[in-house]
Design a protein around this motif. Structure first.
Motif, PDB file in Angstrom:
ATOM      1  N   LYS A 193     -59.076   5.309 -32.434  1.00 58.06           N
ATOM      2  CA  LYS A 193     -59.040   4.084 -33.257  1.00 58.06           C
ATOM      3  C   LYS A 193     -57.281   3.494 -33.014  1.00 58.06           C
ATOM      4  CE  LYS A 193     -61.764   3.728 -36.927  1.00 58.06           C
ATOM      5  NZ  LYS A 193     -61.608   3.581 -38.320  1.00 58.06           N
ATOM      6  N   ASN A 194     -57.567   2.141 -33.149  1.00 57.44           N
ATOM      7  CA  ASN A 194     -55.507   2.455 -33.331  1.00 57.44           C
ATOM      8  C   ASN A 194     -55.603   1.961 -34.588  1.00 57.44           C
ATOM      9  OD1 ASN A 194     -55.254   2.312 -30.268  1.00 57.44           O
ATOM     10  ND2 ASN A 194     -56.099   0.314 -30.244  1.00 57.44           N
ATOM     11  N   LEU A 195     -54.471   2.785 -35.325  1.00 58.14           N
ATOM     12  CA  LEU A 195     -54.659   2.406 -36.773  1.00 58.14           C
ATOM     13  C   LEU A 195     -53.199   1.583 -36.782  1.00 58.14           C
ATOM     14  CD1 LEU A 195     -55.194   6.519 -37.761  1.00 58.14           C
ATOM     15  CD2 LEU A 195     -56.745   4.003 -37.326  1.00 58.14           C
ATOM     16  N   GLU A 196     -52.491   2.043 -35.888  1.00 56.34           N
ATOM     17  CA  GLU A 196     -50.777   1.615 -36.527  1.00 56.34           C
ATOM     18  C   GLU A 196     -50.004   0.884 -35.358  1.00 56.34           C
ATOM     19  OE1 GLU A 196     -47.184   3.059 -39.181  1.00 56.34           O
ATOM     20  OE2 GLU A 196     -48.366   3.715 -39.731  1.00 56.34           O
ATOM     21  N   PHE A 197     -49.695  -0.333 -35.679  1.00 59.06           N
ATOM     22  CA  PHE A 197     -48.474  -0.608 -34.255  1.00 59.06           C
ATOM     23  C   PHE A 197     -46.861  -0.786 -34.993  1.00 59.06           C
ATOM     24  CE2 PHE A 197     -52.471  -0.807 -31.961  1.00 59.06           C
ATOM     25  CZ  PHE A 197     -52.245  -0.108 -31.238  1.00 59.06           C
ATOM     26  N   GLU A 198     -46.012  -0.293 -34.237  1.00 57.27           N
ATOM     27  CA  GLU A 198     -44.734  -1.363 -34.745  1.00 57.27           C
ATOM     28  C   GLU A 198     -44.002  -1.083 -33.393  1.00 57.27           C
ATOM     29  OE1 GLU A 198     -40.257  -0.058 -37.031  1.00 57.27           O
ATOM     30  OE2 GLU A 198     -42.185   0.766 -37.705  1.00 57.27           O
ATOM     31  N   GLU A 199     -43.364  -2.676 -32.986  1.00 63.49           N
ATOM     32  CA  GLU A 199     -43.483  -2.808 -31.582  1.00 63.49           C
ATOM     33  C   GLU A 199     -41.939  -2.186 -31.052  1.00 63.49           C
ATOM     34  OE1 GLU A 199     -42.839  -6.706 -28.397  1.00 63.49           O
ATOM     35  OE2 GLU A 199     -43.776  -6.753 -30.375  1.00 63.49           O
ATOM     36  N   GLY A 200     -42.626  -1.645 -29.622  1.00 65.54           N
ATOM     37  CA  GLY A 200     -41.398  -0.879 -29.262  1.00 65.54           C
ATOM     38  C   GLY A 200     -41.351   0.251 -30.304  1.00 65.54           C
ATOM     39  N   LYS A 201     -41.695   0.840 -31.342  1.00 63.32           N
ATOM     40  CA  LYS A 201     -41.016   2.119 -31.666  1.00 63.32           C
ATOM     41  C   LYS A 201     -42.207   3.080 -31.479  1.00 63.32           C
ATOM     42  CE  LYS A 201     -37.343  -0.477 -33.621  1.00 63.32           C
ATOM     43  NZ  LYS A 201     -37.093  -1.247 -35.308  1.00 63.32           N
ATOM     44  N   LYS A 202     -43.574   2.247 -31.588  1.00 60.36           N
ATOM     45  CA  LYS A 202     -44.739   3.929 -32.729  1.00 60.36           C
ATOM     46  C   LYS A 202     -45.862   3.196 -32.329  1.00 60.36           C
ATOM     47  CE  LYS A 202     -45.655   5.585 -37.180  1.00 60.36           C
ATOM     48  NZ  LYS A 202     -45.296   5.192 -38.889  1.00 60.36           N
ATOM     49  N   ILE A 203     -46.589   4.200 -32.970  1.00 60.85           N
ATOM     50  CA  ILE A 203     -48.395   3.470 -31.945  1.00 60.85           C
ATOM     51  C   ILE A 203     -49.129   5.045 -32.779  1.00 60.85           C
ATOM     52  CG2 ILE A 203     -50.340   3.950 -30.577  1.00 60.85           C
ATOM     53  CD1 ILE A 203     -47.694   3.216 -28.427  1.00 60.85           C
ATOM     54  N   VAL A 204     -49.633   4.392 -33.458  1.00 66.53           N
ATOM     55  CA  VAL A 204     -50.171   5.653 -34.613  1.00 66.53           C
ATOM     56  C   VAL A 204     -52.250   5.411 -33.829  1.00 66.53           C
ATOM     57  CG1 VAL A 204     -51.272   7.105 -36.492  1.00 66.53           C
ATOM     58  CG2 VAL A 204     -48.429   5.280 -36.354  1.00 66.53           C
ATOM     59  N   GLN A 205     -52.758   6.563 -33.864  1.00 64.97           N
ATOM     60  CA  GLN A 205     -54.586   6.110 -33.268  1.00 64.97           C
ATOM     61  C   GLN A 205     -55.255   7.628 -33.614  1.00 64.97           C
ATOM     62  OE1 GLN A 205     -53.975   6.467 -28.898  1.00 64.97           O
ATOM     63  NE2 GLN A 205     -54.064   4.528 -28.431  1.00 64.97           N
TER      64      GLN A 205
END
Length: 128
Positions: free
Chosen positions: A55-67
């Motif tokens: 599951k995708n939890l959080e995105f910060e474009e160009g900076k961060k991905i949390v899954q």
């Protein structure tokens, strides 16, 4: 349960790396497999014919991905956090993968190095 943390360097901008990790068409280019991916928090994803899903939890474009990555029968969530930092020559990627089952740890550590970030490095170094 074990945690895996490592830094990788990729010869591309943080924005290009972010796109490669979040756009299903680009994921298909560097994995060679169809991928399901969305940048909508709460959406499900799947890569390598379902070998990796979650599951995708959080995105910060160009900076961060949390899954959250799924492991059958695991009581604690396994969380993958990828942070992208501008670096001379491209991007420094900070990877943290928590709560990997002990029996799966070696395979996942090798997978991060060879299949995941190894494939990304090859993808960005392709010359036309």
């Amino acid at each position: 349960m074990k945690d895996f943390k490592k830094y990788y360097r990729l010869p591309a901008t943080p924005e290009e790396v972010y796109t490669a990790l979040t756009n299903p068409l680009t994921i298909e280019l560097w994995t060679g497999e169809t991928a399901e991916m969305s940048i909508e928090p709460g959406s499900e994803f799947s890569m390598w014919e379902g070998s990796i899903s979650g599951k995708n939890l959080e995105f910060e474009e160009g900076k961060k991905i949390v899954q959250q990555w799924y492991f059958d029968g695991q009581p604690e969530e396994s969380i993958v956090t990828i942070k992208l930092h501008p670096d001379k020559g491209g991007t420094s990627v900070e990877l943290k993968h928590t709560n990997i089952p002990d029996a799966e740890y070696e395979g996942f550590a090798e997978g991060w190095d060879n299949s995941y970030f190894g494939s990304l490095a090859e993808f960005f170094e392709v010359e036309y």
